[in-house]
Design a protein around this motif. Structure first.
Motif, PDB file in Angstrom:
ATOM      1  N   ALA A 181      19.717 106.777   7.000  1.00 35.17           N
ATOM      2  CA  ALA A 181      20.319 108.078   6.256  1.00 35.17           C
ATOM      3  C   ALA A 181      21.051 107.666   5.054  1.00 35.17           C
ATOM      4  N   LEU A 182      21.944 106.837   5.051  1.00 37.11           N
ATOM      5  CA  LEU A 182      22.848 106.493   3.960  1.00 37.11           C
ATOM      6  C   LEU A 182      21.754 105.967   2.896  1.00 37.11           C
ATOM      7  N   SER A 183      20.871 105.267   3.084  1.00 42.32           N
ATOM      8  CA  SER A 183      20.158 104.727   2.040  1.00 42.32           C
ATOM      9  C   SER A 183      19.387 106.017   1.491  1.00 42.32           C
ATOM     10  N   THR A 184      18.830 106.994   2.229  1.00 41.80           N
ATOM     11  CA  THR A 184      18.146 108.135   1.836  1.00 41.80           C
ATOM     12  C   THR A 184      18.687 108.882   0.813  1.00 41.80           C
ATOM     13  N   LEU A 185      20.354 108.830   1.283  1.00 42.03           N
ATOM     14  CA  LEU A 185      21.554 109.878   0.239  1.00 42.03           C
ATOM     15  C   LEU A 185      21.577 108.911  -1.057  1.00 42.03           C
ATOM     16  N   GLY A 186      20.800 107.640  -1.113  1.00 37.79           N
ATOM     17  CA  GLY A 186      21.293 107.027  -2.490  1.00 37.79           C
ATOM     18  C   GLY A 186      22.577 106.251  -2.342  1.00 37.79           C
ATOM     19  N   LEU A 187      23.229 105.969  -1.234  1.00 38.95           N
ATOM     20  CA  LEU A 187      24.382 105.381  -1.100  1.00 38.95           C
ATOM     21  C   LEU A 187      24.421 103.733  -0.902  1.00 38.95           C
ATOM     22  N   SER A 188      23.086 103.125  -0.900  1.00 36.45           N
ATOM     23  CA  SER A 188      22.867 102.072  -0.982  1.00 36.45           C
ATOM     24  C   SER A 188      23.938 101.152  -0.029  1.00 36.45           C
ATOM     25  N   PRO A 189      23.676 101.412   1.531  1.00 34.90           N
ATOM     26  CA  PRO A 189      24.668 100.721   2.205  1.00 34.90           C
ATOM     27  C   PRO A 189      24.355  99.239   2.417  1.00 34.90           C
ATOM     28  N   SER A 190      25.026  98.243   2.853  1.00 32.28           N
ATOM     29  CA  SER A 190      24.698  97.255   3.479  1.00 32.28           C
ATOM     30  C   SER A 190      24.801  97.236   4.915  1.00 32.28           C
ATOM     31  N   TYR A 191      23.798  96.584   5.567  1.00 28.46           N
ATOM     32  CA  TYR A 191      23.693  96.834   7.065  1.00 28.46           C
ATOM     33  C   TYR A 191      23.308  95.446   7.694  1.00 28.46           C
ATOM     34  N   ALA A 192      23.720  95.348   9.141  1.00 26.84           N
ATOM     35  CA  ALA A 192      23.310  94.149   9.841  1.00 26.84           C
ATOM     36  C   ALA A 192      22.936  94.805  11.314  1.00 26.84           C
ATOM     37  N   ILE A 193      21.838  94.709  11.627  1.00 24.26           N
ATOM     38  CA  ILE A 193      21.142  95.446  12.748  1.00 24.26           C
ATOM     39  C   ILE A 193      20.619  94.256  13.710  1.00 24.26           C
ATOM     40  N   GLY A 194      20.567  94.811  15.068  1.00 25.33           N
ATOM     41  CA  GLY A 194      19.814  93.746  16.183  1.00 25.33           C
ATOM     42  C   GLY A 194      18.410  94.080  16.074  1.00 25.33           C
ATOM     43  N   GLY A 195      17.692  94.925  15.202  1.00 21.63           N
ATOM     44  CA  GLY A 195      16.200  94.850  15.265  1.00 21.63           C
ATOM     45  C   GLY A 195      15.498  95.381  14.087  1.00 21.63           C
ATOM     46  N   ASP A 196      14.645  95.115  13.699  1.00 25.37           N
ATOM     47  CA  ASP A 196      13.819  95.561  12.388  1.00 25.37           C
ATOM     48  C   ASP A 196      13.565  97.068  12.490  1.00 25.37           C
ATOM     49  N   LEU A 197      13.967  97.416  11.226  1.00 23.50           N
ATOM     50  CA  LEU A 197      13.654  99.064  10.827  1.00 23.50           C
ATOM     51  C   LEU A 197      12.331  98.890  10.431  1.00 23.50           C
ATOM     52  N   GLU A 198      11.753 100.232  10.961  1.00 21.41           N
ATOM     53  CA  GLU A 198      10.315 100.421  10.991  1.00 21.41           C
ATOM     54  C   GLU A 198       9.940 100.557   9.297  1.00 21.41           C
ATOM     55  N   GLY A 199      10.604 101.242   8.760  1.00 22.73           N
ATOM     56  CA  GLY A 199      10.440 101.421   7.189  1.00 22.73           C
ATOM     57  C   GLY A 199      10.578 100.433   6.445  1.00 22.73           C
ATOM     58  N   PRO A 200      11.875  99.848   6.086  1.00 18.74           N
ATOM     59  CA  PRO A 200      12.071  98.447   5.271  1.00 18.74           C
ATOM     60  C   PRO A 200      11.415  97.264   6.036  1.00 18.74           C
ATOM     61  N   GLY A 201      11.313  97.414   7.358  1.00 17.63           N
ATOM     62  CA  GLY A 201      10.900  96.227   8.124  1.00 17.63           C
ATOM     63  C   GLY A 201      11.927  95.016   8.116  1.00 17.63           C
ATOM     64  N   THR A 202      12.968  95.222   8.198  1.00 21.75           N
ATOM     65  CA  THR A 202      14.066  94.238   8.102  1.00 21.75           C
ATOM     66  C   THR A 202      15.243  94.709   8.758  1.00 21.75           C
ATOM     67  N   ASN A 203      16.029  93.753   9.458  1.00 25.88           N
ATOM     68  CA  ASN A 203      17.292  94.008  10.035  1.00 25.88           C
ATOM     69  C   ASN A 203      18.559  94.011   9.466  1.00 25.88           C
ATOM     70  N   ALA A 204      18.493  93.766   8.049  1.00 25.45           N
ATOM     71  CA  ALA A 204      19.808  93.457   7.324  1.00 25.45           C
ATOM     72  C   ALA A 204      19.383  93.574   5.697  1.00 25.45           C
ATOM     73  N   ASP A 205      20.539  94.077   4.970  1.00 20.24           N
ATOM     74  CA  ASP A 205      20.447  93.986   3.596  1.00 20.24           C
ATOM     75  C   ASP A 205      21.546  94.167   2.988  1.00 20.24           C
ATOM     76  N   HIS A 206      21.775  93.477   1.683  1.00 25.67           N
ATOM     77  CA  HIS A 206      22.836  93.439   1.041  1.00 25.67           C
ATOM     78  C   HIS A 206      22.680  94.894  -0.145  1.00 25.67           C
ATOM     79  N   GLY A 207      23.488  95.935   0.372  1.00 24.30           N
ATOM     80  CA  GLY A 207      23.449  96.736  -0.493  1.00 24.30           C
ATOM     81  C   GLY A 207      24.605  96.837  -1.731  1.00 24.30           C
TER      82      GLY A 207
END
Length: 470
Positions: free
Chosen positions: A131-157
């Motif tokens: 949701a925060l990425s969709t709003l253009g806020l470019s968050p960093s995140y660390a998750i215990g599973g891979d997102l279906e969209g980006p296909g990754t569990n983490a990103d430096h925003g």
């Protein structure tokens, strides 16, 4: 990039770098310019993704994998003291950094949201990240599973927000100092680390005590453990508490949840306004996770109507009721559920999502001997919600066997609850066993936190080649 402990994270070596929690931190550090290296027991797409970011990933564990110029060694609670790379680190007098300290380090200086609870952490963290990425806020995140969209569990925003899944299993979530903390639920689990509910409550209270002054606790108004926790911490100075849920007393109140096939439509009342949005996965528990995400975003000052709309762009997390495919008229869906509450919730969600008359078959793999010892009866009772179940041997993960603790505990409880259950000790026999049980129109749910997820494609391949026996 701030260090987590003396000895920087500029050249970290991760033992078990392919794990869900470890790989996320490694990815973020690599994106920030660190010279990342590590090892894992087997090769994987995660290892390939890390290599693509410039990390060095060794397969297998050996003292020689630890480079002479490493600045520290990063470990999780699953790494044993006799791991050869950890032994070598001691010989080199290298700092050993726990995964939680490394994550706390990469969160430093950002507006952080830490998502905690016995169940639902990965989904809720993912909803916020998307949701925060969709709003253009470019968050960093660390998750215990891979997102279906980006296909990754983490990103430096590039933005100022960091969303992190906060793990209570080993008390590591007590290392974080979030601006906003979410507590979805509080139940007894992780029996190797907690002896009682009182210890669980104390651990969560410590976590809440680390919320930054003036920060916000977002907590369920429905779940009994969360209600008790709220009563214990209410009145703490400089802590704002926002409750969410179906309770009439909730600050962000669920007005209505409407199932729409494999999605749900959710209407909430917040700040005197009704908001309606879509959740891309079925089931009441996922809808409530979305409401928790909404409440946390509002606490950060994000307009509610923008956030509600953006949550609709979330398309799921791998292993959280993930459709693996269809063959011979049989759908196969994968579930990470391994605690009885999660199992019941996912089974009830699928019941509400599928057409009347559809048969639901579960292939369940228990996870951890300690969890099975404590909750095996409840697991078996949960399986009674399916039309038929196959139960595999216990996936040990980090644990050694406990005498007398086998999947028979679950099978006996399921039989006592009048469930149709079959024991299968050879995992390779599952595809053929499933084919002998299903007919076109049925749904198969592979369920558990271990390698049962590998069976989905194998079941589909067998059904494609041979079809159901019925």
């Amino acid at each position: 990039m701030a260090p987590a402990v003396p000895g920087t994270l500029e050249r970290p070596h991760f033992i078990g770098i392919g794990g869900a929690g470890m790989s996320g931190i490694a990815k973020i550090l690599a994106q920030r310019g660190a010279k990342v290296a590590g090892s894992d027991a087997k090769d994987s797409p995660t290892a390939d993704a890390l290599r693509a970011l410039g990390a060095t990933v060794h397969i297998g564990h050996a003292a020689g994998h630890l480079a002479d110029d490493a600045s520290c060694v990063v470990v999780s609670s699953a790494i044993r003291a006799d791991n050869p790379e950890l032994v070598r680190a001691a010989e080199l007098d290298l700092p050993v950094v726990h995964r939680s300290d490394a994550l706390a380090s990469v969160m430093t200086g950002l507006r952080s949201i830490a998502v905690a609870g016995t169940h639902g952490k990965t989904t809720t963290t993912s909803m916020l990240a998307v949701a925060l990425s969709t709003l253009g806020l470019s968050p960093s995140y660390a998750i215990g599973g891979d997102l279906e969209g980006p296909g990754t569990n983490a990103d430096h925003g590039d933005g100022e927000i960091f969303v992190a899944e906060a793990d209570e299993s080993d008390r590591s979530f007590q290392k974080y100092d979030p601006e906003v903390a979410i507590v979805l639920n509080v139940e007894l689990d992780h029996h190797a680390n907690y002896a009682s509910m009182e210890e669980i409550y104390e651990s969560f209270e410590t976590f809440i005590g680390k919320i930054s002054p003036g920060g916000t606790l977002v907590v369920s108004a429905d779940q009994p453990g969360a209600i008790e926790l709220t009563a214990r911490v209410r009145g703490r100075s400089q802590l704002n508490i926002v409750t969410y849920g179906e309770s009439e007393t909730a600050d962000v109140r669920v007005h209505k949840i409407t199932p729409r096939g494999l999605t749900s439509e959710v209407t909430v009342l917040s700040g005197g306004r009704f908001l309606t949005f879509t959740v891309s996965v079925p089931g009441r528990h996922y809808a409530l996770n979305a409401v928790a995400a909404l409440a946390a975003g509002i606490a950060l000052g994000i307009p509610a109507h923008n956030l509600a709309s953006a949550i609709g762009s979330y398309t799921g997390v791998k292993r959280r009721l993930q459709l693996k495919g269809e063959a011979a008229g049989v759908q196969v869906i994968d579930s990470y559920a391994h605690h009885p509450t999660e199992m019941s919730a996912d089974l009830e969600a699928m019941r509400s999502a599928v057409a009347e008359g559809t048969r639901l078959l579960v292939v369940f793999q228990p996870h951890l001997f300690s969890r099975t010892q404590e909750l095996g009866t409840e697991m078996g009772q949960a399986l009674a919600l399916a039309d038929a179940s196959i139960v595999l041997d216990i996936y040990p993960a980090r644990e050694d066997p406990i005498p007398g603790v086998t999947s028979e505990l679950i099978i006996n409880a399921a039989l006592a609850a009048s469930a149709a259950v079959t024991a299968v000790h050879d995992k390779s026999a599952v595809p053929e066993t499933v084919a002998g049980m299903v007919k076109p129109g049925d749904l198969v749910l592979t369920m558990g936190a271990g390698d049962v997820t590998d069976l989905g494609p194998e079941i589909l391949a067998h059904l494609t080649d041979s079809g159901p026996a019925n």
